[in-house]
Design an enzyme around this catalytic site. Structure first.
Site, short mmCIF file in Angstrom:
data_model
loop_
_atom_site.label_atom_id
_atom_site.label_comp_id
_atom_site.label_asym_id
_atom_site.label_seq_id
_atom_site.Cartn_x
_atom_site.Cartn_y
_atom_site.Cartn_z
N SER A 156 34.87 39.74 54.41
CA SER A 156 34.64 40.46 55.50
C SER A 156 33.52 39.68 56.47
O SER A 156 32.69 38.93 55.77
CB SER A 156 34.13 41.73 55.12
OG SER A 156 33.57 42.65 56.41
N TYR A 179 28.96 47.60 50.82
CA TYR A 179 30.01 46.76 51.19
C TYR A 179 29.79 45.34 51.64
O TYR A 179 30.21 44.47 51.08
CB TYR A 179 30.58 47.43 52.31
CG TYR A 179 31.95 47.11 52.78
CD1 TYR A 179 32.93 47.36 52.08
CD2 TYR A 179 31.91 46.17 53.91
CE1 TYR A 179 34.21 46.48 52.55
CE2 TYR A 179 32.98 45.67 54.18
CZ TYR A 179 34.14 45.80 53.58
OH TYR A 179 35.51 44.92 53.90
#
Length: 267
Positions: A156, A179
């Protein structure tokens, strides 16, 4: 010199995709099936896996093995590995795509920093990072034996940069620490593993930018302004990247992180 069609072909190869029912994963599965690859699709929802498997088999004539697996559960992961090995077929491509993204209603997730819980942090790291390590390790013998072994990890942009909190103002959207930290770990594991399993297996990563998923308009507008290509990603934007890294078109590429982010990371 090989023709481009030869380099692109995945006939006779098999790819495993975790989080197989996700939006990006479905696009990747469609892409690899179109290129001729047989597939192993791993996700929580067996019924939806079966529907997708039947559709891809019908449209592309490839073999699909759907496996229900909770990647947060170590026992489930071992069972999935055993199921893949049981039929004696090869495994040529491992795509670690599944991610714990939580929901706004999950305690200790979509909270300010002081409200993010250790329990939820551990859950996110188990799925996003530990499962990637576990499956990569477990499937290394098969990937080495294939002669075309490649691992593709899905990271990401938030594994590379910190969040711009101005994007989230006056919305209920969140960007939990677990995350970004877990995705950063995935990217470093990609580099570490690339030098460890070479020359038998190539290891690369894709680092997606924000994907349009009915986010609040104020967020989308800010995101577009922040992105050189002035839009959020769609699932189709990842088809070329996965086709390149999964096939012999990238036969001399390993240890790389391919950003598919509309230029977000160049600022």
């Amino acid at each position: 010199m090989k023709r481009l069609a030869e380099l692109m072909s995945l006939r006779g190869r098999r790819a495993l995709i975790t989080g197989g029912m996700g939006h990006i994963a479905t696009a990747m599965a469609e892409t690899l099936a179109e290129m001729g690859a047989d597939l192993v699709l791993v996700d929580l929802d067996q019924a939806r896996l079966d529907v997708l498997s039947e559709r891809l088999t019908t449209s592309h004539g490839v073999d699909i093995l759907p496996i229900r697996c909770d990647l947060e559960d170590e026992g489930d992961r071992f069972a999935a590995v055993a199921a893949v090995k049981a039929d004696g077929a090869t495994l040529d491509i491992l795509i670690n795509n599944a991610a714990f993204v939580g929901t706004s209603g999950l305690q200790g997730w979509a909270e300010p920093f002081d409200g993010q819980s250790l329990a939820t942090w551990r859950r996110a790291l188990e799925v996003n990072l530990t499962a990637v390590f576990h499956l990569s390790q477990a499937f290394t013998p098969l990937l080495k034996a294939s002669g075309h072994g490649t691992i593709i990890n899905i990271g990401s942009i938030y594994g590379e940069v910190g969040p711009d909190w101005a994007l989230y103002a006056d919305t209920t959207m969140a960007n939990p620490a677990a995350y970004g930290v877990s995705k950063a770990g995935v990217l470093q594991f990609t580099r570490w593993l690339a030098t460890t399993v070479a020359p038998d297996i190539r290891v690369n990563a894709i680092s997606p930018g924000g994907v349009a998923r009915d986010q609040p308009e104020k967020f989308v507008s800010r995101y577009r302004e922040r992105t050189p290509l002035r839009r959020m990603a769609t699932e189709d934007d990842f088809r070329g990247a996965i086709a390149y890294l999964a096939s012999d078109m990238s036969a001399y590429v390993t240890g790389q992180v391919l950003r598919v982010d509309g230029g977000w990371g160049v600022w």
